[in-house]
Write a protein that holds these residues in place. Structure first.
Motif, PDB file in Angstrom:
ATOM      1  N   TYR A 474       0.804  -1.138  -0.055  1.00 46.40           N
ATOM      2  CA  TYR A 474      -0.152   0.084  -0.076  1.00 46.40           C
ATOM      3  C   TYR A 474       0.923   1.173   0.237  1.00 46.40           C
ATOM      4  O   TYR A 474       0.579   2.178  -0.553  1.00 46.40           O
ATOM      5  N   GLN A 478       2.051   1.748  -3.701  1.00 44.70           N
ATOM      6  CA  GLN A 478       0.946   2.420  -3.874  1.00 44.70           C
ATOM      7  C   GLN A 478      -0.172   1.369  -4.571  1.00 44.70           C
ATOM      8  O   GLN A 478      -0.785   1.905  -5.414  1.00 44.70           O
ATOM      9  N   SER A 480      -3.687  -0.651  -4.954  1.00 52.58           N
ATOM     10  CA  SER A 480      -4.994  -0.779  -4.433  1.00 52.58           C
ATOM     11  C   SER A 480      -5.432  -1.679  -3.836  1.00 52.58           C
ATOM     12  O   SER A 480      -4.836  -2.796  -3.617  1.00 52.58           O
ATOM     13  N   VAL A 481      -6.517  -1.883  -3.177  1.00 55.94           N
ATOM     14  CA  VAL A 481      -7.086  -2.714  -2.464  1.00 55.94           C
ATOM     15  C   VAL A 481      -7.364  -3.990  -3.347  1.00 55.94           C
ATOM     16  O   VAL A 481      -6.742  -5.227  -3.096  1.00 55.94           O
ATOM     17  N   LEU A 484      -3.972  -5.688  -3.837  1.00 59.26           N
ATOM     18  CA  LEU A 484      -3.633  -6.639  -2.762  1.00 59.26           C
ATOM     19  C   LEU A 484      -4.294  -7.765  -2.694  1.00 59.26           C
ATOM     20  O   LEU A 484      -3.580  -8.710  -2.220  1.00 59.26           O
ATOM     21  N   VAL A 494      -7.195  -6.543   4.499  1.00 63.83           N
ATOM     22  CA  VAL A 494      -6.437  -5.251   3.380  1.00 63.83           C
ATOM     23  C   VAL A 494      -7.230  -4.214   3.854  1.00 63.83           C
ATOM     24  O   VAL A 494      -6.787  -3.018   3.965  1.00 63.83           O
ATOM     25  N   ILE A 498      -5.477  -0.581   5.398  1.00 66.98           N
ATOM     26  CA  ILE A 498      -5.375   0.500   4.584  1.00 66.98           C
ATOM     27  C   ILE A 498      -6.363   1.816   5.294  1.00 66.98           C
ATOM     28  O   ILE A 498      -5.839   2.790   5.485  1.00 66.98           O
TER      29      ILE A 498
ATOM     30  N   ARG B  55      -1.941   7.154  -7.010  1.00 66.60           N
ATOM     31  CA  ARG B  55      -2.620   5.913  -6.892  1.00 66.60           C
ATOM     32  C   ARG B  55      -3.494   5.624  -8.081  1.00 66.60           C
ATOM     33  O   ARG B  55      -4.485   6.303  -8.238  1.00 66.60           O
TER      34      ARG B  55
END
Lengths: 541, 541
Positions: A474, A478, A480-481, A484, A494, A498, B55
């Protein structure tokens, strides 16, 4: 005919223009029998000088001292970095002085304005190539970022240069040395010339400079590399074809993940922050946990045991083994060790607050109160003895806000701020391979903040290996959900992690600075708004 | 033929892309009978989004929502600011949507990278002029900084445009409104066209946006100005020659030093920080002094009395009149008021610390300890009731470090951080002209930290009018010692003040953020190193 060059890898002090210049001139005088001495980027004023660059008095002092340096170049060429003010603009410049004259001046063309860098805030980009003719040789000149970008290098490709000299202030991260070396080798082969690469060393607020200056042959082979994290001078002779004359074995490439280097970076960061800021020493809270244990070892290695004081501040949730382990470590390292119970202060606060707490249940308020009593004790000791408080929060904690503002976060320098918890264990084990400094049980027992009965970190956080992997994705990458989760991490975990990172920006904004070790540190390298609706609402994958 | 334009001066929420978009689409739908609606710079994502821009998930959400906005433009032209990602680069863009299509897209050409701005960290500069043909008119388009620089304006000068529309996120400072209006008038006359200038309102961390969007005729006369610090919509009709059709009297130019505006800026900053960050309210220490008194009045004006709690935390050095005045103000404003003595906590700390303090004399340690006991009390109340602690340090104190880290500096938002002490008095008097909120004696008695017997601020600091003048010269105008002394200030005083500013950078780095009001605030607008030799040594004038 040959060329004899000195690489001056030194630790400059930002803003101390007169002090830096005195050292520069002494080095020039001591090396007059060589042809050339090369100093690093902005050596005159230190790097990075930040908004000092906008001051007239800073300009005047830089210009005055630079003239002294020029004067000192009577017998030996001098390459040095300094700011140049021209009307309304400022350049990040390199001057080549010889026989008291400036025989070449080059302005950096590629200004880094990403990560921790703000060079476009200060400097205007140069537009001219850097070339100098010196003692019959044609030398190319670059400054730091110039080497990383294609344009300034291609500009030199058609110039028939015989050697490239680049001056740098390239901050450490744990992958940087490898990247730099690969880049330099590539550029040498691209230009078919040897490269002299001079970098500074030292700690400057959140940056650590590792040096590792080097000389690389036209074939891309590194023939000489200066020490990491130490001041060092190297004399390198070149033959009439500017081939480096070195009989030493080829230096090996630094390891991809080098615990010794990370440890050295932390030690140097502490040493320079404390000494350059004029503190008498440091004081820290030693809890019996691994973060404070590692921080204590680093502090002792940086400053010596006489300048370090450890304080154990037990409360009713403190395990006996925590006190015993803290005591043992203090004895192992030979530092002053005091025990100050926070119970009377905690009780006094609770008593005074009780009218306002009627009807409420115990919650994190009481946990934070313990941490804050400890913070106040440490700050009182700091005030009384002019010692800096070191904080001990690691990157995992700073990420998810598992720390108390004005409590365990109270202090001036957070040594482990950019060290994930999983690395804390590795660094502790590494340190013990040098000498037994951290009691084994401190490393092996499950981490706990000891702010509530039987509390364990993993009661409220995912296991550290998982937490650190998500955080790395994260924060450093960088991700994203979605990205991940696609790597196999549990979606609710996650999202929880975050969200914690996002909502704790306010804590980090008031946290002590700490040395940058990874690709993305909390500090200048990561600029997130505190006020943000980005993470507050759920959104679909 | 005429043109009917709506200026949408709104308060966006950084990162809440979906929420902003929902409001944008509702505004479009409500105004479909007009020809055009103009939103401000980066309205879709809020300004400034900082590193959120890097992001992938931020990008995806922006792009998704922007498509919805385009769809909503069936009956009415829409000008809106948003980021554009193209391969490796990001632009700060303006899109003109109409009938569901993007009929023009313009990328900001001049990226501010000074003061509080970091736009070159994020964006690539556009290179194309912004022109659109809409309903038979040729309109020029610019984004914020473009208007301030000559190049984008000159680029439009030869384009035969009939009107200029500029979208902005231009933060407030107390001189900005005048500067903006003068600039806009100059540009209108330079291009011989009317200008529509749309700015956002709202607080975003340390920035406050004042709006004051306006329409200026080709003659440089402002014919319409929207409210300062409030959301506002204005409908402006233009005749077939694009001359604005307004019968209202000409708006007057804002005052050069407008206390009402400064006060409003502080109120909006508090309101938005508290509400956008989801706090239930605020709590602050009310000392009987003027800083906390003014902060309390601002908090009540921002949030209403029910969301504000004031706490008096007396100690043995607290004068009776301090308690009485604090009590009186709390009553005047109708806020919850509690008195919690810090004596038991202070005594408990001193008792526990006594073994380590043997042989030492009382010094600032004991003063700081009082302040820190108060900080811990406020933070406990904050934790228990989810209320933000407001800190009350003014700019003069923050400059010279006349404040205690983790003590009176403990808290999340420092309302007066950019307000010099001399302005604090003026603002207090101004507030009392609206209604009697601050007891007169609080304004007239000599300022004291009340951390030692009979202590007065002026025992350790120059009188505030002199201090503030020196600070203004050093911080906002970046004057040297020499320049300040040549203005008539006493050299030892100047040196003392500057040294205090320099050595207290470490405190400011951990201070709460606070709203920018002056040309140079402590925060993103001033980036000095903590570790610095610049001010440590004496140097000649």
């Amino acid at each position: 005919m040959t060329l004899s060059v000195v690489l001056a890898q030194k630790n400059w002090y930002v803003g101390d223009i007169e002090g830096n210049t005195a050292r520069i001139i002494q080095l020039i005088n001591n090396n007059q029998h060589h042809d050339l001495i090369v100093f690093s980027e902005l050596a005159v004023c230190g790097y990075p000088p930040e908004d000092l660059l906008f001051r007239d008095d800073f300009r005047e002092r830089c210009e005055t001292q630079l003239a002294h340096i020029a004067q000192a170049s009577q017998h030996c060429g001098v390459i040095i970095g300094h700011p140049t003010w021209q009307g309304e603009v400022i350049y990040n410049s390199l001057s080549f002085f010889y026989q008291g004259q400036c025989i070449a001046r080059y302005h950096k063309q590629q200004l880094p304005n990403y990560d921790v860098f703000d060079e476009k805030r200060y400097f205007t980009a140069g537009r001219q190539r850097g070339i100098v003719n010196f003692k019959g040789y044609r030398l190319g000149l670059l400054i730091c970022e110039d080497l990383w970008q294609t344009q300034p290098v291609e500009q030199l490709a058609s110039e028939d240069i015989q050697m490239l000299i680049t001056i740098n202030a390239s901050p450490y991260d744990y992958q940087k040395a490898q990247q730099r070396q690969q880049l330099i080798a590539k550029r040498a082969k691209q230009l078919h010339v040897p490269i002299i690469y001079v970098n500074q060393v030292g700690g400057q607020d959140e940056l650590v400079f590792d040096g590792q200056s080097l000389v690389c042959g036209a074939d891309g082979q590194v023939v000489c590399r200066l020490d990491a994290f130490n001041e060092s001078l190297a004399e390198v002779n070149f033959d009439q074809h500017l081939k480096p004359l070195i009989n030493a074995p080829l230096p090996t490439l630094p390891a991809p993940f080098d615990l010794a280097h990370i440890y050295q970076a932390l030690v140097l960061a502490v040493k320079d922050y404390v000494t350059k800021n004029g503190f008498q020493g440091v004081v820290l809270g030693l809890s019996g946990g691994i973060d404070s244990a590692l921080t204590l070892a680093i502090a002792v290695d940086a400053l010596g045991k006489d300048k370090v004081q450890a304080v154990m501040m037990p409360f009713k949730y403190t395990a006996d083994i925590s006190i015993a382990d803290a005591q043992q470590q203090a004895t192992l390292l030979g530092v002053e060790f005091d025990i100050i119970s926070i119970e009377p202060m905690f009780e006094a606060f609770m008593q005074q607050l009780s009218p306002l707490f009627i009807g409420s249940q115990p919650d994190t308020t009481e946990e934070n109160l313990q941490a804050r009593c400890r913070g106040v004790v440490l700050m009182a000791l700091s005030n009384k003895r002019h010692r800096l408080v070191l904080t001990t929060g690691n990157k995992s904690e700073m990420s998810v806000g598992y720390a108390t503002l004005y409590g365990d976060m109270a202090g001036g320098f957070d040594v482990l701020k950019d060290i994930p918890k999983t690395w804390v264990f590795e660094l502790a084990r590494y340190r013990n391979t040098r000498s037994y400094a951290i009691p084994e049980r401190v490393i092996t027992r499950p981490p706990s903040a000891e702010l509530a009965p039987e509390q364990k970190d993993e009661d409220s956080l995912p296991p550290y290996p998982i937490l650190d992997a998500i955080l790395r994705g994260y924060i450093e990458e960088q991700l994203s959900v979605k990205a991940l989760v696609s790597q196999g991490y549990d979606e609710p975990t996650v999202r929880k992690v975050i969200k914690l990172v996002d909502i704790n920006e306010y804590k980090r904004r008031q946290s002590a600075i700490g040395p940058k070790i990874t690709m993305c540190n909390f500090g200048k390298g990561r600029r997130y708004p505190i006020t943000s609706g980005f993470g507050r609402k759920n959104w679909s994958l």
